[in-house]
Each structure stands twice: as C-alpha cells, then as structure tokens.
Design an enzyme around this catalytic site. Structure first.
Site, PDB file in Angstrom:
ATOM      1  N   LYS A 180       0.864  -1.199   0.000  1.00 16.03           N
ATOM      2  CA  LYS A 180       0.000   0.000   0.000  1.00 16.03           C
ATOM      3  C   LYS A 180       0.887   1.230   0.000  1.00 16.03           C
ATOM      4  O   LYS A 180       1.928   1.261   0.663  1.00 16.03           O
ATOM      5  CB  LYS A 180      -0.894  -0.075   1.247  1.00 16.03           C
ATOM      6  CG  LYS A 180      -1.733   1.147   1.532  1.00 16.03           C
ATOM      7  CD  LYS A 180      -2.687   0.905   2.709  1.00 16.03           C
ATOM      8  CE  LYS A 180      -3.305   2.160   3.239  1.00 16.03           C
ATOM      9  NZ  LYS A 180      -4.188   1.946   4.405  1.00 16.03           N
ATOM     10  N   LYS A 216      -2.525  -1.315  -3.144  1.00 14.33           N
ATOM     11  CA  LYS A 216      -3.549  -0.399  -2.621  1.00 14.33           C
ATOM     12  C   LYS A 216      -2.998   1.015  -2.680  1.00 14.33           C
ATOM     13  O   LYS A 216      -1.942   1.305  -2.088  1.00 14.33           O
ATOM     14  CB  LYS A 216      -3.924  -0.785  -1.182  1.00 14.33           C
ATOM     15  CG  LYS A 216      -4.920   0.188  -0.537  1.00 14.33           C
ATOM     16  CD  LYS A 216      -5.444  -0.314   0.797  1.00 14.33           C
ATOM     17  CE  LYS A 216      -6.227   0.752   1.540  1.00 14.33           C
ATOM     18  NZ  LYS A 216      -6.719   0.305   2.860  1.00 14.33           N
TER      19      LYS A 216
HETATM   20  O1  LIG Z   1      -5.659   4.243   4.178  1.00 15.86           O
HETATM   21  C1  LIG Z   1      -6.269   5.184   3.759  1.00 15.86           C
HETATM   22  C2  LIG Z   1      -5.853   6.578   3.918  1.00 15.86           C
HETATM   23  O2  LIG Z   1      -5.578   6.896   5.228  1.00 15.86           O
HETATM   24  C3  LIG Z   1      -6.923   7.471   3.379  1.00 15.86           C
HETATM   25  O3  LIG Z   1      -6.414   8.742   3.182  1.00 15.86           O
HETATM   26  P1  LIG Z   1      -7.398   9.942   2.817  1.00 15.86           P
HETATM   27  O4  LIG Z   1      -8.101  10.300   4.095  1.00 15.86           O
HETATM   28  O5  LIG Z   1      -6.499  11.028   2.335  1.00 15.86           O
HETATM   29  O6  LIG Z   1      -8.378   9.474   1.794  1.00 15.86           O
END
Ligand SMILES: O=C[C@H](O)COP(=O)(O)O
Length: 272
Positions: A180, A216
């Site tokens: 990820k 991811k």
């Molecule tokens: O794992 C996912 C991320 O923390 C989501 O980031 P975001 O809040 O910028 O969409």
C-alpha cells in the site's frame, strides 16, 4: 474501495456514520436513477447497479474503533469486512512487541484485514533484514486467522525509488497480500511514479514466484480522475487480472462522493 476513517477525533458516532455511509450513501443517492433505468433496461443491468458494486469492499478504521464497527453491523444486520490499521499507525515507531499486540487485538476484535505500517527508518537505513523479520512476525499472526495483510510503505517518506522498490520486495517476500502506498498522514501523498515503481516490483515478484500481490493506493484520492489514473496504471503494468478487489484497492475517506456523482451522470444517460 476501502472506505476509510482514520482521524484522531473518531468515536462511536463517527464510526456509525461511516458504516451507514458504506451501505446507504450510494444506494440512497442513486435510488431514483436506478429505478428510472430499471423501467427501460434489462434485469442484468439493473442488478449490476443494485448489488455489491455499490458497497465498498471494507471499512478501514483504527484498531480501537473496530468494536464500534462490529456493533453497528450487528444493529444493521449487515456484513462488510473490517480493515484495521495497526503497528503504531501512522509512524510505525513502536517496538515490535507492541505492534504484535495491536495486530492480535485487531484480529481478535474482528478485523479481516490488517494494514500494517512499516518502520520507514529501517528502510532508509538499508536495514531490510530487520524490516523483513518485523513483517514476517506480523504475517505469522495473519496466517492463523486467514487475515489479509496489507503493508503500507509510506513511499513519499522513503529516500529514493530504489528504496521504494526494495521495501516493496521485502514486504512481498515477508508475505504481504498487498503493498500500500501511504497512510494518508504523510506531508506528501504518493505519486503515480511511486505507483509505477510498486507495480514494477509486483510484476517482477510475480515473474519470479508466480505469486500475485495486490496494490492499494491511498492518501488524498478524492476524485474519479485520480482513481482512474491508478486503475489505468495498474492495468497497463500488471494487466486485467489485477482489476479486482483481491488485487487492487483504493483507500479513501473522501472518494465515494465523487464516484456516486459520476455514477449518477452515467445512469442518467441510460434512461434519458
Ligand atoms: O488508508 C487510507 C488513507 O488513510 C486514506 O487517506 P485519505 O483520508 O487522504 O483518503
């Protein structure tokens, strides 16, 4: 999509709202478009838009909030897999024993997927051996419960693309089911170039081992165009096989709104 809420202010109420959003947001906003389309189009097309395509793959929360998700799912009599970040998210600067305890906690409370964050210090100092043994220890906890392990590389905090590639390889060798890009908490989000390096690493790993590891993308993905850019990147480097939830995810707290907006436009075209 992993519909995400990883805020310091999260509580029972915000998590209930997240779970409700996962099930209801798209369906409610698209209900009338789907009904209008249903009058003029085949059952197959109608079912496509009314079933699982409108529900995210998981809700992704902090380990301490898993119980709130479980409670809400019981109340709604629904199921969705729970992904939990763990391992001292977002910095990853906690002892391995604490990381293990948190992962055990998350799994025992109902997480089906663990998004573990790496200690970037190990990668930057070239200590990939220790990184491997860290991740291997986490993987052994996941194997027992058939838990999906996603390893967050925090690519924008690594010092070079070579380090990104090596960290990706280390994570895959340790048994990660996904690699990820980001926690979403770094000063900068991952670029498509970082994504390209990660996809190349996945491709090379697949060529050498036949194992398919997922990717991811996460952090700052708010608009359809961004999501589609990642999708095109994955398709071009890894191929159509990767275009499924078991091998490609987008983790996002604020993307669903734009996806639904765009779907509404598409659906309107069907019944105009
Ligand atoms: O794992 C996912 C991320 O923390 C989501 O980031 P975001 O809040 O910028 O969409």
């Amino acid at each position: 999509m992993d519909l995400t809420s990883l805020n310091s202010t999260d509580n029972k109420q915000t998590i209930e709202a997240l779970v409700d959003k996962a099930f209801l947001y798209a369906k409610e906003l698209l209900k009338s478009d789907i009904e209008k389309m249903a009058n003029t189009h085949s059952c197959e097309l109608r079912n496509y838009f009314t079933t699982s395509t409108l529900t995210p793959q998981t809700v992704c929360v902090s380990s301490v909030r898993i119980y709130d998700v479980v409670q809400r799912l019981r109340f709604l009599k629904q199921h969705i897999d729970i992904a939990s970040v763990a391992g001292g998210f977002p910095m990853g600067q906690v002892p391995l024993s604490c990381r293990i305890t948190e992962v055990e906690y998350a799994i025992s409370h109902g997480a089906a997927e663990i998004d573990i964050v790496i200690d970037r210090g190990l990668a930057i100092s070239g200590n990939f051996e220790e990184l491997y043994y860290d991740l291997r220890a986490i993987k052994s906890l996941c194997i027992k419960g058939n838990i999906t392990l996603k390893t967050i590389l925090s690519v924008s905090e690594l010092d070079s693309n070579q380090t990104v590639y090596k960290a990706a390889m280390t994570a895959m060798m340790a048994g990660s089911d996904f690699i990820k890009t980001s926690t979403g908490k770094e000063a900068k989000n991952a670029t498509l170039f970082h994504g390209m390096v990660m996809c190349q690493a996945i491709k090379h790993y697949h060529e050498k081992t036949s194992y398919k590891v997922g990717i991811k993308a996460a952090g700052g993905i708010k608009f359809n165009e961004q999501a589609l850019s990642w999708l095109v990147l994955v398709k071009n480097i890894l191929g159509n096989d990767w275009l499924q939830a078991s091998l490609f995810r987008i983790g996002a707290s604020s993307l669903l709104e734009d996806v639904v907006k765009r779907l509404s436009i598409v659906l309107k075209k069907f019944h105009q």
